[in-house]
Design a protein around this motif. Structure first.
Motif, PDB file in Angstrom:
ATOM      1  N   ALA B  13      13.269  -8.647   2.065  1.00 21.88           N
ATOM      2  CA  ALA B  13      13.963  -7.515   1.509  1.00 21.88           C
ATOM      3  C   ALA B  13      13.187  -7.200   0.265  1.00 21.88           C
ATOM      4  N   ALA B  16      10.207  -5.187   1.123  1.00 20.97           N
ATOM      5  CA  ALA B  16      10.537  -3.983   2.014  1.00 20.97           C
ATOM      6  C   ALA B  16      10.997  -2.816   0.892  1.00 20.97           C
ATOM      7  N   THR B  17      11.703  -3.463   0.108  1.00 21.12           N
ATOM      8  CA  THR B  17      12.427  -2.528  -1.210  1.00 21.12           C
ATOM      9  C   THR B  17      11.167  -1.760  -1.966  1.00 21.12           C
ATOM     10  N   ALA B  19       7.995  -1.991  -1.313  1.00 12.72           N
ATOM     11  CA  ALA B  19       6.859  -1.130  -0.544  1.00 12.72           C
ATOM     12  C   ALA B  19       7.610   0.159  -0.295  1.00 12.72           C
ATOM     13  N   SER B  20       8.742   0.410  -0.228  1.00 11.02           N
ATOM     14  CA  SER B  20       9.778   1.719   0.032  1.00 11.02           C
ATOM     15  C   SER B  20       9.266   2.453  -1.107  1.00 11.02           C
TER      16      SER B  20
END
Lengths: 228, 207
Positions: B13, B16-17, B19-20
């Motif tokens: 998580a 992903a956060t 990288a976003s």
């Protein structure tokens, strides 16, 4: 961007150690691995898509800039060359008219010669004033480059712009394939959870089979995302 | 086992956060590059338009009058009587025309732009006009693009660092179902998790 979530309760459900539960656990793990791979493909494709699309926009702007700016210079250059030529024609016309109609005082003929001389000098001046900026001259490099852009340069830029558009379309398609794969993986995850909940009965096996099928199709979508 | 799986889920998580955020930042830089390109193009075209369509035609008209004046005076030197008077008269007309126009032309009024062979140095004039707005000259879309490229590469690398996290989840899931190899699977999962954390930190701090 896709977030990878793991339902720990579902994993716990598989802990009974039967083949069904081992397959369920393996499938959940495979979904997690595949999701991380597809997420990488999707992020990369999405970034490349955005970059190529924006580069195409940049190149369109740069092409317009060069066409517009260089045409202003060429218009001025052509206009001054025309003016100088017109003066030369006027001088010649004055001489011809004088010869045809007569010039008792010689003044008209005398006036024609300086204009012809001036016209020659003005043609040279028009060339100098309308000259393209030279590299290393007073004009900044970008402006000089813009003004010096010729047809082959512009054709090359148009080619690059078209390539960027094609690249953007290709990467967008690949990104969509990765998203399709991730969507199918989400479905596979739900089906795996259902399988774990149903247990080793018919419903559980059906859910597990469907989950495996969805995972397989997701993997194929991932392979497709690698292809241009 | 549960701790490993939970840690892997949390790390996934976080990656992903982050990288976003990075991907959005990269897109922001690229979009800024487009805006800069438009800004630079507009400024360049406007300066070129001003010099070559507003200033240069008048300067050329003055140069023409000066050249014609000089040509008439040169012709008058070799003439006499009525013809000489007519030629000098025409030279005076051209001089008066140039004198009347020069105050209206910043190019012709500035000796720095005068060329020895006649006419005016429009390249220097254009350079001077461009230098009036140094902030527009400093606009560099390529630099913004480069920053976007670096941030984008970091985002992609960070997502790649998530691959061992997926492997950790696989190993953890298998460890829950295969009691016989549980320790080995758990140990491998811990190693995979450690490599993911190390890779993510290295990318975050060094890339």
């Amino acid at each position: 961007m896709t977030r990878l979530d793991l339902d720990l309760e579902v994993v716990e459900e598989t802990a009974k150690g039967t083949p069904f539960h081992r397959w369920t656990a393996a499938l959940i793990g495979a979904i997690a691995v595949l999701a991380s791979i597809l997420a990488l493909l999707q992020v990369n494709a999405s970034q490349e898509d955005q970059r190529a699309s924006l580069m195409a926009t940049r190149l369109s702007t740069a092409i317009s800039e060069r066409v517009e700016a260089s045409s202003l210079l060429f218009t001025f250059s052509g206009s001054t060359a025309r003016d100088a030529l017109a003066l030369a024609i006027e001088a010649t016309s004055r001489t011809l008219t004088t010869l045809q109609s007569g010039d008792p005082t010689g003044v008209e003929e005398a006036r024609a010669q300086p204009d012809a001389t001036a016209a020659e000098r003005l043609q040279e001046i028009a060339v100098v004033m309308g000259a393209l900026p030279v590299a290393g001259g007073p004009v900044d490099p970008h402006t000089a480059e813009v003004l010096r852009a010729d047809i082959p340069d512009l054709e090359q830029m148009v080619l690059q712009q078209n390539q960027q558009v094609d690249m953007a379309e290709s990467w967008a398609t690949r990104s969509s394939r990765a998203v399709l794969g991730l969507t199918l993986l989400a479905l596979a995850g739900v089906l795996s959870g259902l399988a774990a909940s149903f247990g080793a009965g018919r419903a559980g096996r059906a859910a597990l089979t469907a989950a495996a099928a969805a995972t397989l199709v997701a993997a194929l979508a991932g392979v497709a995302a690698l292809l241009p | 086992m549960a701790l490993l799986l939970a840690s892997a889920a949390v790390l996934a998580a976080i990656i992903a956060t982050r990288a976003s955020f990075l991907a959005n930042e990269a897109a922001g830089h690229w979009q800024q590059a487009v805006r800069s390109e438009i800004k630079r193009a507009a400024a360049t075209v406007e300066d070129v338009r001003y010099v070559y369509t507003s200033e240069a035609p008048l300067a050329y008209r003055i140069a023409e009058a000066q050249v014609r004046e000089q040509a008439f005076r040169e012709a008058a030197e070799g003439a006499t009587g009525e013809i000489q008077a007519a030629l000098l008269h025409e030279a005076d007309v051209q001089k008066a025309l140039a004198d009347a126009l020069i105050p209206a032309s910043e190019i012709a009024a500035d000796a720095r732009y005068a060329l020895p062979e006649g006419g005016f140095d429009l390249s220097t004039r254009l350079a001077d006009n461009r230098a009036l707005n140094p902030e527009l000259l400093a606009v560099d879309p390529d630099a913004e693009m480069d920053v976007g490229d670096r941030v984008s590469a970091k985002a992609v690398m960070l997502v790649a660092a998530g691959l061992p996290v997926g492997l950790t989840l696989l190993l953890g899931a298998l460890a829950t179902a295969i009691a016989r190899y549980r320790r080995v699977l758990l140990a491998a999962g811990v190693v995979a998790m450690g490599s993911a954390v190390t890779a993510a930190l290295a990318i975050e701090l060094l890339a």
